[in-house]
Design an enzyme around this catalytic site. Structure first.
Site, short mmCIF file in Angstrom:
data_model
loop_
_atom_site.label_atom_id
_atom_site.label_comp_id
_atom_site.label_asym_id
_atom_site.label_seq_id
_atom_site.Cartn_x
_atom_site.Cartn_y
_atom_site.Cartn_z
N ASP A 1 0.51 -0.72 -0.17
CA ASP A 1 0.00 0.26 0.13
C ASP A 1 1.22 1.23 0.10
O ASP A 1 2.00 1.20 0.88
CB ASP A 1 -0.75 0.79 1.25
CG ASP A 1 -2.22 -1.10 0.93
OD1 ASP A 1 -2.05 -1.51 0.05
OD2 ASP A 1 -2.75 -1.13 2.20
N THR B 1 -11.05 2.12 -7.14
CA THR B 1 -11.82 3.17 -7.13
C THR B 1 -13.16 2.88 -7.74
O THR B 1 -13.77 1.78 -7.98
CB THR B 1 -11.72 4.21 -8.32
OG1 THR B 1 -12.71 5.54 -8.28
CG2 THR B 1 -12.31 3.87 -9.62
N LYS C 1 -6.76 7.05 -5.70
CA LYS C 1 -6.54 8.64 -5.69
C LYS C 1 -5.66 9.05 -4.45
O LYS C 1 -5.22 9.94 -4.56
CB LYS C 1 -7.71 9.49 -5.52
CG LYS C 1 -9.24 8.89 -6.76
CD LYS C 1 -10.11 10.04 -6.95
CE LYS C 1 -10.60 9.41 -8.00
NZ LYS C 1 -12.22 10.21 -7.37
N GLY C 2 -6.25 8.86 -3.40
CA GLY C 2 -4.38 8.83 -2.70
C GLY C 2 -6.30 9.31 -1.83
O GLY C 2 -7.05 10.09 -1.62
N ALA C 3 -5.68 9.31 0.26
CA ALA C 3 -6.34 9.28 0.68
C ALA C 3 -6.18 9.99 2.36
O ALA C 3 -6.57 10.10 3.42
CB ALA C 3 -7.13 7.80 1.51
N ARG D 1 -1.39 -0.59 -8.42
CA ARG D 1 -2.57 -0.16 -7.60
C ARG D 1 -2.89 0.80 -7.95
O ARG D 1 -2.35 1.85 -7.56
CB ARG D 1 -3.03 -1.07 -6.66
CG ARG D 1 -4.24 -0.28 -6.83
CD ARG D 1 -4.70 -0.54 -4.58
NE ARG D 1 -4.37 -1.66 -4.07
CZ ARG D 1 -4.05 -2.39 -3.15
NH1 ARG D 1 -3.96 -1.13 -2.14
NH2 ARG D 1 -4.08 -3.09 -2.64
N ARG E 1 -12.15 6.28 6.03
CA ARG E 1 -12.78 6.62 5.04
C ARG E 1 -14.18 7.18 5.85
O ARG E 1 -14.67 7.93 4.52
CB ARG E 1 -13.56 4.84 5.87
CG ARG E 1 -12.50 4.03 4.98
CD ARG E 1 -11.90 3.49 3.79
NE ARG E 1 -11.58 4.31 3.11
CZ ARG E 1 -10.30 4.41 3.09
NH1 ARG E 1 -9.70 3.26 3.88
NH2 ARG E 1 -10.19 5.31 2.73
C1 LIG Z 1 -9.13 -1.79 -3.07
C2 LIG Z 1 -8.21 -0.04 -2.74
C3 LIG Z 1 -7.10 -0.33 -2.28
C4 LIG Z 1 -7.00 1.58 -1.74
N1 LIG Z 1 -5.61 1.41 -1.52
C5 LIG Z 1 -4.94 2.99 -0.97
C6 LIG Z 1 -3.90 2.98 -0.25
O1 LIG Z 1 -3.28 2.13 -0.27
N2 LIG Z 1 -2.96 4.28 0.02
C7 LIG Z 1 -4.07 5.23 -0.51
O2 LIG Z 1 -3.70 6.55 -0.56
N3 LIG Z 1 -5.40 5.13 -1.17
C8 LIG Z 1 -5.89 4.04 -1.23
N4 LIG Z 1 -7.21 3.92 -1.56
C9 LIG Z 1 -8.18 5.25 -1.07
C10 LIG Z 1 -8.27 5.71 -2.33
O3 LIG Z 1 -6.66 6.68 -2.55
C11 LIG Z 1 -9.28 6.35 -2.13
O4 LIG Z 1 -9.13 7.52 -0.81
C12 LIG Z 1 -11.11 6.14 -1.96
O5 LIG Z 1 -10.82 5.23 -2.79
C13 LIG Z 1 -11.74 6.61 -2.38
O6 LIG Z 1 -11.25 7.78 -3.41
P1 LIG Z 1 -12.86 7.05 -4.77
O7 LIG Z 1 -11.67 6.99 -5.94
O8 LIG Z 1 -13.25 6.23 -4.55
O9 LIG Z 1 -13.44 8.68 -5.54
P2 LIG Z 1 -13.92 9.51 -4.68
O10 LIG Z 1 -14.32 10.35 -5.52
O11 LIG Z 1 -13.31 9.67 -3.33
O12 LIG Z 1 -15.39 8.46 -4.55
C14 LIG Z 1 -16.60 8.61 -5.51
C15 LIG Z 1 -17.70 8.00 -4.70
O13 LIG Z 1 -17.15 6.68 -4.16
C16 LIG Z 1 -18.48 6.60 -2.39
N5 LIG Z 1 -17.28 6.58 -1.55
C17 LIG Z 1 -16.07 6.86 -1.55
N6 LIG Z 1 -15.44 6.61 -1.16
C18 LIG Z 1 -16.36 6.42 -0.03
C19 LIG Z 1 -16.14 6.39 1.76
N7 LIG Z 1 -15.32 6.62 2.49
N8 LIG Z 1 -18.25 6.14 2.15
C20 LIG Z 1 -18.71 6.17 1.22
N9 LIG Z 1 -18.57 5.58 -0.08
C21 LIG Z 1 -17.62 6.14 -0.73
C22 LIG Z 1 -19.44 7.99 -2.66
O14 LIG Z 1 -20.38 7.00 -3.73
C23 LIG Z 1 -18.63 8.48 -3.57
O15 LIG Z 1 -19.16 9.35 -4.55
C24 LIG Z 1 -7.55 2.61 -1.73
C25 LIG Z 1 -8.84 2.41 -2.37
C26 LIG Z 1 -9.22 0.91 -2.73
C27 LIG Z 1 -10.33 1.23 -3.74
#
Ligand SMILES: Cc1cc2nc3c(=O)[nH]c(=O)nc-3n(C[C@H](O)[C@H](O)[C@H](O)COP(=O)(O)OP(=O)(O)OC[C@H]3O[C@@H](n4cnc5c(N)ncnc54)[C@H](O)[C@@H]3O)c2cc1C
Length: 306
Positions: A131, A225, A186-188, A183, A288
């Site tokens: 990750d 995503t 977007k970044g968290a 993978r 989250r």
């Molecule tokens: C399999 C996986 C692995 C990941 N690994 C990493 C990592 O190693 N490092 C890192 O920095 N980030 C990681 N992430 C998190 C990622 O960076 C995002 O923060 C997260 O996925 C939200 O972005 P999004 O692409 O879903 O788009 P967004 O534009 O944030 O969300 C799009 C839509 O998805 C839904 N959604 C998104 N998040 C939530 C939530 N928490 N609760 C409810 N609905 C939601 C909503 O409907 C939202 O409108 C990972 C995500 C996934 C799916």
């Protein structure tokens, strides 16, 4: 945006975890995002996920571990998980965080610990995803990944890149030269404008740019995503380029957009679910919450109801 930063700040305050753990609406919401506190609960969740036609990746929740002894416990947990995957015949790989293995104590310790997991996964024909965490550790995470990738194969170990970082397109180009399985997410984390796009629109545009680069590389990548726009852009691009559905996989988090997970799996796309479990759920859970204001309202509503 302010709320997001505040929640990510709070996610780093371990002291609040105890309070949160005792607060019923919090606990109720955690069960939506976290499979349980022990490995048996995670295995149960993954069986159910496999039953829905999706694959999985285990994530034993822990990060910023600051004792070498605790990193050893983390390594043992993952060695056990890899053994259970084989014994139980479940379809899953594993995801690890380097700060869980001692990155903030001594990078060499994190490398040695991660190496033990990758070696065992390789022996078992499984795969380890590293990750990506906050931008302070991006470079060292890539460096350790490169060392592991030098020693192990393309299908043994992979990494994560985040489209909110300015550097990511360049990182993707360099890593594809190895080549590497990536993978894309977007970044968290809460990143300053010096290193990351502050506007969602730019993060999304960069996501599409990097996704296209990855899909054109001929290597199997994970498109992580829940964003329907990113998913549609991926499907459109793959169709335009004549790529098969098996050329990449989508990835989503446990408990988020289950409808979309099932729809994509039914449509014949690979769909991997990231399944977090463990006692140290607090920082993951807060990230989250930060991603979706509606999640905070849910907690507040329950709080006001008493
Ligand atoms: C399999 C996986 C692995 C990941 N690994 C990493 C990592 O190693 N490092 C890192 O920095 N980030 C990681 N992430 C998190 C990622 O960076 C995002 O923060 C997260 O996925 C939200 O972005 P999004 O692409 O879903 O788009 P967004 O534009 O944030 O969300 C799009 C839509 O998805 C839904 N959604 C998104 N998040 C939530 C939530 N928490 N609760 C409810 N609905 C939601 C909503 O409907 C939202 O409108 C990972 C995500 C996934 C799916």
């Amino acid at each position: 945006m302010l709320t997001r930063s505040a929640l990510i700040y709070l996610s780093r305050q371990e002291g609040l975890k105890e309070f949160a753990a005792k607060f019923a609406p919090f606990r109720k919401l955690t069960t939506r995002f976290i499979a349980g506190e022990n490995v048996e609960q995670a295995v149960k969740a993954i069986r159910e996920i496999n039953g829905r036609g999706c694959t999985a990746t285990f994530d034993h929740l822990n990060e910023s571990v600051n004792s070498a002894a605790e990193t050893e416990t983390e390594v043992r947990e993952y060695l056990d998980v890899l053994a259970r995957i084989d014994e139980m015949g479940i379809d899953s790989n594993v995801s690890i965080k380097l700060t869980q293995f001692g990155l903030e104590i001594e990078p060499e310790l994190a490398y040695r610990n991660a190496r033990r997991i990758v070696e065992e996964a390789t022996r078992r024909g499984n795969f380890v995803r590293i990750d990506m965490e906050g931008s302070k550790v991006t470079q060292v995470t890539i460096d350790i990944f490169r060392r592991l990738r030098d020693e192990f194969g393309l299908n043994d170990v992979g990494i994560v890149l985040q489209s909110y970082l300015y550097r990511t397109l360049d990182d993707a180009r360099e890593l594809l030269n190895l080549p590497a399985r990536i993978r894309l997410c977007k970044g968290a984390y809460d990143e300053p404008a010096e290193v990351a796009y502050p506007e969602k629109r730019d993060v999304d545009e960069n996501y599409v740019r990097v996704m296209q680069l990855l899909l054109s590389s001929g290597v199997y990548h994970g498109i992580a995503t829940h964003d329907p726009k990113m998913i549609d852009a991926t499907i459109d691009f793959a169709q335009r380029e004549g790529l098969s559905k098996e050329a990449f996989e989508f990835q989503m988090l446990y408990g988020i957009r289950r409808d979309l997970q099932e729809q994509l799996a039914r449509d014949g796309y690979g769909m991997r679910i990231y399944v977090p479990y463990g006692k140290h759920w607090y920082p993951y859970f807060m990230r989250r919450l930060a991603e979706r204001p509606a999640n905070i309202w849910f907690v507040l509503k329950n709080f006001l109801k008493g």
